[in-house]
Design a protein around this motif. Structure first.
Motif, PDB file in Angstrom:
ATOM      1  N   GLU A 171       0.195   1.415  -3.462  1.00  0.00           N
ATOM      2  CA  GLU A 171       0.968   2.676  -3.409  1.00  0.00           C
ATOM      3  C   GLU A 171       0.332   3.749  -4.282  1.00  0.00           C
ATOM      4  OE1 GLU A 171       3.042   3.360  -1.038  1.00  0.00           O
ATOM      5  OE2 GLU A 171       2.564   1.319  -0.434  1.00  0.00           O
ATOM      6  N   GLU A 172      -0.235   3.365  -5.422  1.00  0.00           N
ATOM      7  CA  GLU A 172      -0.906   4.379  -6.259  1.00  0.00           C
ATOM      8  C   GLU A 172      -2.125   4.945  -5.531  1.00  0.00           C
ATOM      9  OE1 GLU A 172      -1.331   4.178 -10.392  1.00  0.00           O
ATOM     10  OE2 GLU A 172       0.515   3.044 -10.702  1.00  0.00           O
ATOM     11  N   LEU A 173      -2.848   4.073  -4.852  1.00  0.00           N
ATOM     12  CA  LEU A 173      -3.999   4.571  -4.084  1.00  0.00           C
ATOM     13  C   LEU A 173      -3.515   5.449  -2.929  1.00  0.00           C
ATOM     14  CD1 LEU A 173      -7.051   4.623  -3.490  1.00  0.00           C
ATOM     15  CD2 LEU A 173      -6.711   2.584  -2.084  1.00  0.00           C
ATOM     16  N   ARG A 174      -2.401   5.064  -2.310  1.00  0.00           N
ATOM     17  CA  ARG A 174      -1.892   5.852  -1.183  1.00  0.00           C
ATOM     18  C   ARG A 174      -1.584   7.288  -1.638  1.00  0.00           C
ATOM     19  NH1 ARG A 174       0.271   3.746   3.414  1.00  0.00           N
ATOM     20  NH2 ARG A 174       1.000   1.828   2.432  1.00  0.00           N
ATOM     21  N   ASP A 175      -1.023   7.416  -2.860  1.00  0.00           N
ATOM     22  CA  ASP A 175      -0.713   8.766  -3.379  1.00  0.00           C
ATOM     23  C   ASP A 175      -1.978   9.612  -3.440  1.00  0.00           C
ATOM     24  OD1 ASP A 175       1.908   8.162  -3.660  1.00  0.00           O
ATOM     25  OD2 ASP A 175       1.832   7.812  -5.835  1.00  0.00           O
ATOM     26  N   LEU A 176      -3.061   9.015  -3.989  1.00  0.00           N
ATOM     27  CA  LEU A 176      -4.311   9.771  -4.117  1.00  0.00           C
ATOM     28  C   LEU A 176      -4.861  10.116  -2.726  1.00  0.00           C
ATOM     29  CD1 LEU A 176      -6.734  10.935  -5.669  1.00  0.00           C
ATOM     30  CD2 LEU A 176      -7.712   8.631  -5.719  1.00  0.00           C
ATOM     31  N   LEU A 177      -4.825   9.144  -1.819  1.00  0.00           N
ATOM     32  CA  LEU A 177      -5.388   9.383  -0.488  1.00  0.00           C
ATOM     33  C   LEU A 177      -4.588  10.436   0.277  1.00  0.00           C
ATOM     34  CD1 LEU A 177      -6.363   5.742   0.539  1.00  0.00           C
ATOM     35  CD2 LEU A 177      -7.907   7.614  -0.051  1.00  0.00           C
ATOM     36  N   SER A 178      -3.244  10.437   0.113  1.00  0.00           N
ATOM     37  CA  SER A 178      -2.435  11.458   0.803  1.00  0.00           C
ATOM     38  C   SER A 178      -2.833  12.836   0.298  1.00  0.00           C
ATOM     39  CB  SER A 178      -0.940  11.283   0.532  1.00  0.00           C
ATOM     40  OG  SER A 178      -0.581   9.982   0.712  1.00  0.00           O
TER      41      SER A 178
END
Ligand code: GLY
Length: 269
Positions: free
Chosen positions: A148-155
């Motif tokens: 989820e932390e990576l998803r935030d950056l990717l979004s």
């Protein structure tokens, strides 16, 4: 490293093999390194192979207290000039990170640096980029909080994240898949369901290799139509040559002995 496109591979960070390398974690491809001098020779051949394609390679000193320190891929996730510093998934590897982080902060002046926190865990080896899609292995090293932390950056960067469950008999996603070009995924039979990567953009494809060549599926696509491939995987080699790529072989047997693959040993920045 599997999070940068081919046109972003100008510089690579690698790290020297420590005197303690015989104690590196090993559970999947290998049962532990036996010959550190041979490992150092193979690692140097790898450095020379990267340099032969025009990549500027910097080698950090070894940390003899951390047997796995050469596997720099796990310690930082570099995406379009942004750096995510994950909390590595194995406790013995957490303190490998500070010199790598310091180096990247210094060399990538102006880069946005994010640090993973709390119970989130991730090894960089669980991430594979195909264009604007990032596949992330949910593994013994990477958990949902990390994803989820990576998803935030990717979004924030306009990229898509697709999570893939990594079977128990594999360490990381990049242990069983790589992108030898920006539109091909190479993966072995016997690990992932055929629909694991989902629908791919037009012109992209997954090419499945025989299970006995699993280790060979970890390749590094390089500028100029070249690709780095471990020695001893003839189907992988022929498949890539038939696609018009120029294969550069390195013998990585003593790196494999510690479950390390080609991508594990570099960070492109
Ligand atoms: N030996 C590499 C790792 O287990 O992280």
């Amino acid at each position: 490293m599997a999070t940068v496109r081919l046109d972003q591979k100008a510089r690579a960070l690698i790290r020297a093999i420590p005197d303690s390398y015989h104690s590196a974690l090993a559970k999947f491809f290998g049962s532990g390194p036996k010959d550190i001098e041979l490992a150092r020779k193979q690692h140097n051949d790898y450095k020379l192979a990267l340099e032969s394609t025009g990549i500027d390679v910097i080698m950090l000193d070894a940390d003899h207290n951390h047997p796995d320190c050469l596997f720099v891929e796990d310690q930082a996730v570099i995406i379009d000039g942004h750096v995510l510093l994950p909390v590595p998934g194995h406790p013995s590897r957490v303190n490998e990170q500070p010199p790598i982080a310091d180096f990247l902060i210094r060399e990538m002046g102006g880069a946005q640096i994010c640090r993973m926190s709390g119970d989130a865990r991730m090894d960089g080896g669980d991430i594979l980029r195909l264009g604007d899609i990032f596949f992330v292995g949910r593994s013994t090293r990477t958990n949902d909080l990390g994803i989820e932390e990576l998803r935030d950056l990717l979004s924030h960067l306009g990229h898509e994240l697709r999570a893939i469950d990594i079977p128990e008999h594999a360490l990381h996603l990049t242990s069983i898949a790589s992108t030898p070009t920006d539109n091909i995924i190479l993966a072995p039979e016997g690990y992932l369901p055929k629909d694991a990567f989902g629908d791919l953009p037009n012109g992209s494809q997954v090419i499945w290799m025989p299970e006995e060549e699993t280790y060979g599926c970890n390749t590094i696509g390089l500028p100029g139509g070249k690709v780095l491939v471990s020695e001893g995987y003839p189907t992988v080699q022929k498949t890539l040559e038939d696609l018009g790529l120029e294969v550069i072989n390195v013998d990585f047997s003593e790196i494999k002995a510690a479950d390390g693959s080609l991508t594990c040993c570099s960070l492109f920045y």
